[in-house]
Motif scaffolding. Structure first.
Motif, mmCIF file in Angstrom:
data_model
loop_
_atom_site.group_PDB
_atom_site.id
_atom_site.type_symbol
_atom_site.label_atom_id
_atom_site.label_comp_id
_atom_site.label_asym_id
_atom_site.label_seq_id
_atom_site.Cartn_x
_atom_site.Cartn_y
_atom_site.Cartn_z
ATOM 1 N N VAL A 1 0.863 -1.197 -0.109
ATOM 2 C CA VAL A 1 -0.059 -0.089 -0.011
ATOM 3 C C VAL A 1 0.840 1.189 0.037
ATOM 4 O O VAL A 1 2.030 1.341 0.838
ATOM 5 C CB VAL A 1 -0.868 -0.007 1.311
ATOM 6 N N LEU A 2 0.474 2.266 -0.865
ATOM 7 C CA LEU A 2 1.257 3.517 -0.875
ATOM 8 C C LEU A 2 0.445 4.265 -0.056
ATOM 9 O O LEU A 2 -0.744 4.908 -0.357
ATOM 10 C CB LEU A 2 1.367 3.881 -2.438
ATOM 11 N N GLN A 3 1.320 4.824 1.010
ATOM 12 C CA GLN A 3 0.683 5.722 1.849
ATOM 13 C C GLN A 3 1.060 7.157 1.563
ATOM 14 O O GLN A 3 2.329 7.390 1.255
ATOM 15 C CB GLN A 3 0.878 5.252 3.440
ATOM 16 N N VAL A 4 0.242 8.177 1.374
ATOM 17 C CA VAL A 4 0.732 9.551 1.086
ATOM 18 C C VAL A 4 0.228 10.515 2.146
ATOM 19 O O VAL A 4 -1.303 10.443 2.670
ATOM 20 C CB VAL A 4 0.016 9.796 -0.187
ATOM 21 N N ASP A 5 1.124 11.210 2.732
ATOM 22 C CA ASP A 5 0.631 12.352 3.240
ATOM 23 C C ASP A 5 0.339 13.783 2.496
ATOM 24 O O ASP A 5 1.482 14.296 1.781
ATOM 25 C CB ASP A 5 1.623 12.761 4.356
ATOM 26 N N PHE A 6 -0.697 14.199 2.520
ATOM 27 C CA PHE A 6 -0.948 15.276 1.765
ATOM 28 C C PHE A 6 -0.927 16.764 2.555
ATOM 29 O O PHE A 6 -1.254 16.791 3.571
ATOM 30 C CB PHE A 6 -2.549 15.260 1.230
ATOM 31 N N ASP A 7 -0.196 17.592 2.195
ATOM 32 C CA ASP A 7 0.063 18.959 2.574
ATOM 33 C C ASP A 7 -0.989 19.943 2.136
ATOM 34 O O ASP A 7 -0.950 20.304 0.908
ATOM 35 C CB ASP A 7 1.313 19.523 2.471
ATOM 36 N N PHE A 8 -1.780 20.497 2.690
ATOM 37 C CA PHE A 8 -2.589 21.556 2.241
ATOM 38 C C PHE A 8 -2.068 22.940 2.901
ATOM 39 O O PHE A 8 -1.763 23.225 3.964
ATOM 40 C CB PHE A 8 -4.082 21.658 3.126
ATOM 41 N N ALA A 9 -1.608 23.950 1.822
ATOM 42 C CA ALA A 9 -0.816 24.858 1.996
ATOM 43 C C ALA A 9 -1.606 26.063 1.328
ATOM 44 O O ALA A 9 -2.352 26.009 0.600
ATOM 45 C CB ALA A 9 0.456 24.826 1.685
ATOM 46 N N GLY A 10 -1.138 27.300 2.078
ATOM 47 C CA GLY A 10 -1.582 28.536 1.081
ATOM 48 C C GLY A 10 -0.921 28.745 -0.216
ATOM 49 O O GLY A 10 0.181 28.056 -0.290
ATOM 50 N N PHE A 11 -1.325 29.458 -1.086
ATOM 51 C CA PHE A 11 -0.805 29.654 -2.386
ATOM 52 C C PHE A 11 0.612 30.471 -2.362
ATOM 53 O O PHE A 11 0.545 31.406 -1.656
ATOM 54 C CB PHE A 11 -1.973 30.349 -3.287
ATOM 55 N N ASP A 12 1.501 30.227 -3.250
ATOM 56 C CA ASP A 12 2.678 30.695 -3.499
ATOM 57 C C ASP A 12 2.405 30.914 -4.927
ATOM 58 O O ASP A 12 2.801 30.205 -5.895
ATOM 59 C CB ASP A 12 3.815 29.999 -3.123
ATOM 60 N N ALA A 13 2.534 32.648 -5.139
ATOM 61 C CA ALA A 13 2.029 32.739 -6.553
ATOM 62 C C ALA A 13 3.395 32.342 -7.513
ATOM 63 O O ALA A 13 3.194 32.043 -8.669
ATOM 64 C CB ALA A 13 1.820 34.417 -6.769
ATOM 65 N N THR A 14 4.411 32.569 -7.092
ATOM 66 C CA THR A 14 5.591 32.112 -7.876
ATOM 67 C C THR A 14 5.745 30.592 -7.933
ATOM 68 O O THR A 14 6.216 30.492 -9.202
ATOM 69 C CB THR A 14 7.028 32.554 -6.981
ATOM 70 N N HIS A 15 5.787 29.918 -7.156
ATOM 71 C CA HIS A 15 5.505 28.549 -7.567
ATOM 72 C C HIS A 15 4.234 27.866 -7.955
ATOM 73 O O HIS A 15 4.317 26.668 -8.637
ATOM 74 C CB HIS A 15 6.095 27.637 -6.133
ATOM 75 N N ASP A 16 2.944 28.223 -7.564
ATOM 76 C CA ASP A 16 1.779 27.668 -7.849
ATOM 77 C C ASP A 16 1.140 28.167 -9.085
ATOM 78 O O ASP A 16 0.195 27.589 -9.459
ATOM 79 C CB ASP A 16 0.865 27.703 -6.535
ATOM 80 N N PHE A 17 1.537 29.031 -9.577
ATOM 81 C CA PHE A 17 0.689 29.806 -10.858
ATOM 82 C C PHE A 17 0.715 28.676 -12.050
ATOM 83 O O PHE A 17 -0.665 28.534 -12.443
ATOM 84 C CB PHE A 17 1.475 30.923 -11.425
ATOM 85 N N HIS A 18 1.877 28.069 -12.523
ATOM 86 C CA HIS A 18 1.704 27.256 -13.618
ATOM 87 C C HIS A 18 0.892 25.985 -13.351
ATOM 88 O O HIS A 18 0.026 25.531 -14.263
ATOM 89 C CB HIS A 18 3.028 26.813 -14.139
ATOM 90 N N ALA A 19 0.821 25.386 -12.075
ATOM 91 C CA ALA A 19 -0.022 24.166 -11.797
ATOM 92 C C ALA A 19 -1.569 24.733 -11.834
ATOM 93 O O ALA A 19 -2.288 23.922 -12.326
ATOM 94 C CB ALA A 19 0.674 23.738 -10.370
#
Length: 167
Positions: free
Chosen positions: A15-33
């Motif tokens: 089983v692949l266990q994944v921890d997800f991170d809910f974070a505020g937006f960073d305009a520089t890093h998140d714009f393209h996604a």
């Protein structure tokens, strides 16, 4: 937006266990996604100022979250963006056109159009909740609860977020 220490993924047996991170937006890093998710959300046949809408989403420091497993692996995002209070923005015009033409139900299209025409008493926000196809659907409820809590808090200080309707 939310916060966290960064996600992690590891196999435990088969089983692949994944921890997800809910974070505020960073305009520089998140714009393209965010822009990529928006292009997928709104079909390619529809005009959309994806860059303008991605800018609006990622510029919101206090509303919305990006979901990631690592600094570069974005699994989705949730945001609530003012639309009716920004009619001069190209993305807002595209959202209005999209919302008032996509339904086969003429009465629904007329009702949605009336919302956007009543700028004196109606404030419409656009709820965006997108995730990777294989991301677990269990990510949505906490992200949605969080964005509505954030909007309620911000609306006390900024009337642009005192939405009367959410699309």
């Amino acid at each position: 937006g939310g916060g966290g220490d960064g996600g992690a993924a590891a196999f435990v047996g088969d089983v692949l266990q994944v921890d997800f991170d809910f974070a505020g937006f960073d305009a520089t890093h998140d714009f393209h996604a965010v822009k990529s998710y928006l292009k997928f959300l709104f079909d390619v046949a529809s005009p959309l100022d994806a860059s303008g809408l991605a800018d609006a989403v990622t510029a919101q420091a206090l509303v919305g979250s990006i979901v990631r497993v690592s600094e570069t692996d974005v699994f989705g995002f949730t945001s609530l963006v003012p639309v009716s209070t920004r009619p001069e923005r190209e993305y807002a015009q595209h959202v209005v056109a999209y919302a008032t033409t996509r339904s086969a139900d003429a009465a629904f299209r007329r009702d949605v159009r009336a919302l956007f025409d009543d700028t004196d008493s109606v404030n419409v926000g656009l709820l965006l909740n997108e995730k990777m196809v294989n991301a677990p659907p269990q990510l949505a409820p906490p992200a949605l609860r969080s964005v509505f809590d954030e909007v309620a808090d911000v609306a006390q200080r900024d009337a642009e977020y005192a939405f009367t309707h959410v699309l």
